[in-house]
Design a protein around this motif. Structure first.
Motif, PDB file in Angstrom:
ATOM      1  N   TYR A  37       0.802  -1.227   0.000  1.00 40.80           N
ATOM      2  CA  TYR A  37       0.000   0.000   0.000  1.00 40.80           C
ATOM      3  C   TYR A  37       0.830   1.270   0.000  1.00 40.80           C
ATOM      4  O   TYR A  37       0.423   2.295  -0.542  1.00 40.80           O
ATOM      5  N   PHE A  78      -6.540  -0.273  -0.227  1.00 38.40           N
ATOM      6  CA  PHE A  78      -5.152  -0.518   0.142  1.00 38.40           C
ATOM      7  C   PHE A  78      -4.741   0.443   1.262  1.00 38.40           C
ATOM      8  O   PHE A  78      -4.485   1.623   1.028  1.00 38.40           O
ATOM      9  N   ASP A  85      -3.614  -6.743   1.478  1.00 34.42           N
ATOM     10  CA  ASP A  85      -3.126  -6.099   0.259  1.00 34.42           C
ATOM     11  C   ASP A  85      -3.039  -7.083  -0.905  1.00 34.42           C
ATOM     12  O   ASP A  85      -3.368  -6.734  -2.038  1.00 34.42           O
TER      13      ASP A  85
END
Length: 284
Positions: A37, A78, A85
């Motif tokens: 992320y 995210f 993720d």
């Protein structure tokens, strides 16, 4: 525009290499996971994807696109908080592949683009002489150890990566060159230059301007390189001294990882690389 979205979809394997693993300390009641992320390359790519999908939605009001980009859509999920993720990335990747297969729906009138735009699939092609199988097989096994499969690796002398049953050899190879984005590894030797089929592969790679790496098998020298392979382009020799060979193998591993979106832990790579070098040394 369509070409920009296509470029972003083609970049998926490269972006996927930006995942990092998280292993909690013993005793902590939190799961292990993979995170992406906050990777700068991922953030830039994700925002570009969101921009292109928003442009499609503004034109089409398509609900499939809206389900991806709305505030509850996968592209906004995210954040690194739920250890998901990887799942979210796989969902986003799958959605983009569906969109890719239906580009004509989303860009019906865009000039200068074919409605049947084909994105070539990357594949690693080991160009070699079958007489050099004793060097080729352990090299292919090393590639398998870092995550290459028969879906993205072709080597005609190793059964798991060879031409399927009942296929015409020349038709299959022609289709392989024209329907894939090939990265070629030339395994050069006196045996290689004695085989017309090998020289045909070299010529096809030159015509199609495929990216390539040259590997010189033991006993073969740079001054002996002929044909379409550039003798001035740095390659590797299996009989280089150990530290140089380790360095060159690591560089090739990094190229393959970027091109095919695979990763391998450093400790695992070092062990498999060292086992490979030991095996090669015992043949010399």
């Amino acid at each position: 525009m369509k070409k920009d979205l296509i470029a972003l979809i083609e970049a998926i394997p490269t972006i996927e290499t930006k995942f990092r693993k998280f292993e909690p300390s013993p005793g902590l009641c939190i799961p292990s996971g993979e995170f992406i992320y906050d990777a700068p390359e991922f953030i830039e790519w994700k925002e570009a994807v969101k921009f292109e999908l928003q442009e499609i939605f503004d034109r089409t009001q398509d609900t499939y696109i809206w389900n991806i980009i709305n505030v509850n859509g996968v592209i906004h999920k995210f954040n690194g908080k739920n250890f998901d993720d990887r799942d979210n990335f796989n969902r986003l990747k799958s959605s983009l592949i569906v969109i890719q297969k239906n580009l004509s729906k989303y860009y019906p009138d865009e000039p200068g683009e074919s409605e049947n735009t084909v994105i070539l699939k990357p594949k690693l092609f080991i160009s070699h002489a079958s007489a050099d199988i004793k060097y080729v097989k352990p090299f292919v096994e090393l590639l398998a150890d870092i995550g290459m499969t028969n879906d993205n690796l072709f080597c005609s002398s190793v059964p798991d990566y060879a031409i399927p049953l009942n296929q015409d050899i020349y038709d299959y190879l022609a289709e392989l060159f024209h329907n894939n984005k090939l990265y070629i590894v030339f395994m050069l030797s006196n045996n290689y230059y004695a085989r017309p089929a090998c020289l045909n592969e070299m010529g096809a790679a030159w015509v199609l301007k495929n990216e390539y790496t040259s590997i010189l098998l033991p006993g073969f020298e740079y001054k002996e390189i002929e044909g379409a392979v550039n003798p001035e382009k740095i390659g590797m020799k299996f009989d280089d001294e150990d530290e140089l060979l380790k360095k060159r193998l690591g560089e090739l591993k990094d190229i393959i990882s970027k091109e095919f979106g695979i990763s391998v832990p450093d400790m695992r790579w070092e062990k498999k690389r060292n086992d490979f070098i030991d095996a090669i040394r015992k043949m010399s």
